[in-house]
Design a protein around this motif. Structure first.
Motif, PDB file in Angstrom:
ATOM      1  N   SER A  43       0.822  -1.218   0.000  1.00  0.00           N
ATOM      2  CA  SER A  43       0.000   0.000   0.000  1.00  0.00           C
ATOM      3  C   SER A  43       0.851   1.261   0.000  1.00  0.00           C
ATOM      4  O   SER A  43       0.402   2.325  -0.437  1.00  0.00           O
ATOM      5  N   ARG A  44       2.097   1.136   0.471  1.00  0.00           N
ATOM      6  CA  ARG A  44       3.001   2.288   0.515  1.00  0.00           C
ATOM      7  C   ARG A  44       3.986   2.288  -0.652  1.00  0.00           C
ATOM      8  O   ARG A  44       4.847   3.152  -0.734  1.00  0.00           O
ATOM      9  N   GLY A  45       3.856   1.319  -1.542  1.00  0.00           N
ATOM     10  CA  GLY A  45       4.716   1.272  -2.704  1.00  0.00           C
ATOM     11  C   GLY A  45       6.141   0.837  -2.425  1.00  0.00           C
ATOM     12  O   GLY A  45       7.053   1.125  -3.208  1.00  0.00           O
ATOM     13  N   LEU A  46       6.371   0.125  -1.316  1.00  0.00           N
ATOM     14  CA  LEU A  46       7.715  -0.333  -0.969  1.00  0.00           C
ATOM     15  C   LEU A  46       8.062  -1.595  -1.760  1.00  0.00           C
ATOM     16  O   LEU A  46       7.249  -2.519  -1.853  1.00  0.00           O
ATOM     17  N   ARG A  47       9.256  -1.647  -2.288  1.00  0.00           N
ATOM     18  CA  ARG A  47       9.717  -2.810  -3.058  1.00  0.00           C
ATOM     19  C   ARG A  47      10.486  -3.749  -2.123  1.00  0.00           C
ATOM     20  O   ARG A  47      11.694  -3.637  -1.958  1.00  0.00           O
ATOM     21  N   LEU A  48       9.760  -4.674  -1.522  1.00  0.00           N
ATOM     22  CA  LEU A  48      10.375  -5.553  -0.532  1.00  0.00           C
ATOM     23  C   LEU A  48      11.231  -6.644  -1.158  1.00  0.00           C
ATOM     24  O   LEU A  48      12.078  -7.232  -0.481  1.00  0.00           O
ATOM     25  N   PRO A 105      14.678  -1.492   4.911  1.00  0.00           N
ATOM     26  CA  PRO A 105      13.459  -0.964   5.535  1.00  0.00           C
ATOM     27  C   PRO A 105      12.978  -1.888   6.654  1.00  0.00           C
ATOM     28  O   PRO A 105      13.178  -3.108   6.604  1.00  0.00           O
ATOM     29  N   ALA A 106      12.342  -1.294   7.649  1.00  0.00           N
ATOM     30  CA  ALA A 106      11.847  -2.085   8.780  1.00  0.00           C
ATOM     31  C   ALA A 106      10.881  -3.157   8.306  1.00  0.00           C
ATOM     32  O   ALA A 106      10.854  -4.270   8.839  1.00  0.00           O
ATOM     33  N   GLU A 107      10.069  -2.837   7.292  1.00  0.00           N
ATOM     34  CA  GLU A 107       9.100  -3.801   6.781  1.00  0.00           C
ATOM     35  C   GLU A 107       9.795  -5.031   6.201  1.00  0.00           C
ATOM     36  O   GLU A 107       9.341  -6.164   6.410  1.00  0.00           O
ATOM     37  N   LYS A 108      10.893  -4.833   5.490  1.00  0.00           N
ATOM     38  CA  LYS A 108      11.605  -5.963   4.905  1.00  0.00           C
ATOM     39  C   LYS A 108      12.273  -6.799   5.990  1.00  0.00           C
ATOM     40  O   LYS A 108      12.248  -8.034   5.942  1.00  0.00           O
TER      41      LYS A 108
END
Length: 295
Positions: free
Chosen positions: A60-65, A186-189
């Motif tokens: 949803s935030r466009g992050l490329r994990l 990134p924290a998400e990754k």
């Protein structure tokens, strides 16, 4: 390596304390849910649900994990440590109380304090800090000894030992993040690596060991599981790994020592668990040790 801020902002302290409150309650929720779901299925499924939420949040935030950034090896290592940590916690909760488990888990800051000088030379320990470590480990040994003689709990020492093992694995996870390419990811990754690996490992272990699938998902179980998966494993861990990326690990670790206090109170209020004088004394000494290490 990215530069870390040496002083915590008030907003960071507030986020840390909120996370610690949630983590203290989490052990109580996990213990309560064990009456309806096995420990490995509980740990594995919550990682799977939280992992899906992290992926959706990042999308949803466009992050490329999944972009190549050299973090795969570190991610797999952190994920394996994360899986081992929660296997120890959830299995250990079958043998010891939630309030005891939460105290032993928070040996993790000392694992970080011992390991960080090998990663960042500026965080080497002074003699006073070594004294704090010895005080804290002495406190844990004092509390641990109670498990060998606790009436009616002949296997409590086994649950306590798994709590200590979980602390070592949690500290190892933090060190792995700081020492590898995950340090700049990134924290998400960072979180998704751990959730994906642990979901596969823990659910696989549950299936291989023949752990029974829950016969029914009652509203009580759904509430306890939802709190763990959504509030704790998704939201609070995402905040934690963001903080690890922004601030010095040893500065963060000192605040996590408030979690055992929250866990002790939650265990007493929600599960009716007793809090012994020995355990309270160990907690006080543990807090004193962390102050000496991070003063």
């Amino acid at each position: 390596m990215t530069a870390r801020q040496s002083h915590l902002a008030p907003s960071a302290i507030a986020l840390l304390l909120l996370c610690c409150l949630l983590w203290g309650i989490n052990q109580v929720a996990a213990k309560a849910a064990l009456t309806e779901i096995g420990p490995l299925w509980q740990a594995g499924l919550r990682s799977a649900v939280a992992g899906a939420l992290v992926w959706a949040w990042a999308a949803s935030r466009g992050l490329r994990l999944f972009a190549r950034d050299g973090s795969l090896a570190g991610g797999l290592l952190a994920g394996a440590l994360f899986a081992g940590e929660f296997a120890c916690i959830f299995v250990g909760l079958q043998y010891t109380s939630a309030s005891r488990m939460v105290v032993f888990i928070y040996l993790a800051p000392f694992v970080v304090a011992l390991g960080m000088p090998w990663i960042a030379r500026g965080e080497a320990l002074s003699p006073r800090q070594w004294g704090g470590l010895l005080l804290a480990f002495g406190a844990m040994a004092f509390a641990f000894a109670e498990g060998f003689s606790a009436p009616g709990s002949p296997q409590q020492w086994w649950g306590d030992a798994l709590g200590v093992a979980a602390a070592v694995l949690w500290g190892g996870t933090t060190l792995a993040i700081r020492a590898t390419r995950l340090s700049a990811a990134p924290a998400e990754k960072t979180l998704l690596y751990q959730l994906a690996v642990s979901a596969v490992a823990l659910c696989g272990a549950a299936a291989l060991t023949g752990e029974p699938w829950p016969s029914a998902w009652s509203p009580r179980l759904l509430g306890l599981f939802g709190f763990q998966a959504v509030v704790v494993t998704f939201a609070s861990y995402l905040v934690w790994f963001w903080l690890v990326r922004q601030y010095a690990a040893t500065k963060l670790s000192v605040f996590t020592l408030s979690t055992p206090l929250f866990g002790l109170v939650a265990g007493a209020l929600l599960l009716g668990e007793g809090i012994s004088t020995r355990l309270v004394g160990a907690l006080v000494a543990l807090a004193a040790g962390i102050v000496l290490v991070n003063r």
